[in-house]
Scaffold this motif. Structure first.
Motif, short mmCIF file in Angstrom:
data_model
loop_
_atom_site.label_atom_id
_atom_site.label_comp_id
_atom_site.label_asym_id
_atom_site.label_seq_id
_atom_site.Cartn_x
_atom_site.Cartn_y
_atom_site.Cartn_z
N VAL A 156 -106.08 -2.47 -25.81
CA VAL A 156 -105.36 -1.26 -25.39
C VAL A 156 -106.01 -0.03 -26.01
O VAL A 156 -106.24 0.98 -25.34
N ALA A 157 -106.32 -0.10 -27.31
CA ALA A 157 -106.94 1.04 -27.98
C ALA A 157 -108.33 1.33 -27.42
O ALA A 157 -108.67 2.50 -27.17
N PHE A 158 -109.13 0.29 -27.21
CA PHE A 158 -110.50 0.49 -26.73
C PHE A 158 -110.51 1.07 -25.32
O PHE A 158 -111.26 2.01 -25.03
N ARG A 159 -109.69 0.52 -24.43
CA ARG A 159 -109.67 1.02 -23.05
C ARG A 159 -109.10 2.43 -22.99
O ARG A 159 -109.56 3.27 -22.21
N GLY A 160 -108.13 2.70 -23.84
CA GLY A 160 -107.52 4.02 -23.83
C GLY A 160 -108.44 5.11 -24.34
O GLY A 160 -108.51 6.21 -23.79
N VAL A 161 -109.20 4.81 -25.39
CA VAL A 161 -110.00 5.85 -26.05
C VAL A 161 -111.35 6.06 -25.37
O VAL A 161 -111.98 7.11 -25.56
N LYS A 162 -111.80 5.10 -24.59
CA LYS A 162 -113.16 5.10 -24.06
C LYS A 162 -113.60 6.43 -23.44
O LYS A 162 -114.67 6.96 -23.77
N PRO A 163 -112.82 7.05 -22.51
CA PRO A 163 -113.31 8.27 -21.87
C PRO A 163 -112.94 9.56 -22.59
O PRO A 163 -113.32 10.65 -22.15
N ILE A 164 -112.18 9.47 -23.69
CA ILE A 164 -111.72 10.68 -24.37
C ILE A 164 -112.89 11.34 -25.11
O ILE A 164 -113.69 10.67 -25.75
#
Length: 213
Positions: A156-164
């Motif tokens: 969840v953290a990896f997918r969420g932060v990826k494009p930020i």
């Protein structure tokens, strides 16, 4: 067992299937670790790559479902993705598990900036994980197997932060994921990976970072 004072050490206890089930928890795969976190050193710092571990047939079926929905999924044989960071030590680090016909479905690869932003949430998620975690938290190359609950939270953290792009938003998302219950993490993981929910990751970022101007 050697008698006292003989100077001969007893061999270490052999790890049994039951021991491994206790260490990694139960799962549909008989207690196997279901994620792996790989760290590789680059000129600009360490990168993390998170993979979910699946039988090849299931990994390929998931890739096909995503491709029908216009999304992609990279899958790699488990031995191939781990041999690069473990070399000849892979067998000793596999803790008795065999990985023939298993694949790693890539969740995300994070560059050094995002690695630093997620350092605390990753450390907290894997602190009780079996195996040596120093290899992925400090310098150098290495990997650690993860039980499902830790892998889901990191996914969840990896997918969420990826494009930020902004550091303050990265850190806000990391704090939000760290505060989530296990049930919330499972919910958002399902939303983020489902072919029928293409906006799941965007909804997660809105929830955890939209208060930042």
């Amino acid at each position: 067992m050697a008698s006292s004072g003989s100077g001969v050490e007893s061999p270490p206890p052999r790890t049994t299937e039951e021991d491994r089930l206790v260490r990694y928890g139960t799962s549909m795969f008989g207690g196997r670790p279901t994620f792996t976190l790989v760290r590789q050193e680059t000129d600009s710092g360490g990168e993390w790559t998170l993979h979910e571990l699946l039988p090849c047939e299931q990994a390929e079926a998931r890739r096909d479902r995503l491709e029908r929905g216009g999304r992609s999924l990279s899958i790699t044989p488990v031995k191939e993705l781990l041999i690069d960071v473990s070399g000849d030590n892979l067998q000793s680090k596999s803790e008795g598990w065999t990985w023939d016909e298993w694949a790693g479905a890539k969740v995300a690869r994070l560059d050094p900036t995002r690695v630093r932003a997620l350092q605390d949430v990753v450390r907290e998620a894997i602190e009780d994980t079996p195996g040596k975690t120093d290899e992925v938290l400090r310098g150098g190359n290495g990997f650690v197997f993860l039980p499902e609950s830790a892998g889901i939270r990191l996914a969840v953290a990896f997918r969420g932060v990826k494009p930020i792009q902004r550091i303050d938003r990265m850190r806000s998302l990391a704090r939000g994921v760290a505060r989530m219950s296990s049930e919330e993490c499972y919910y958002w993981y399902a939303k983020c990976r489902s072919p029928s929910s293409p906006n799941g990751e965007k909804a997660l970022r809105v929830l955890l970072t939209n208060h930042i101007e």
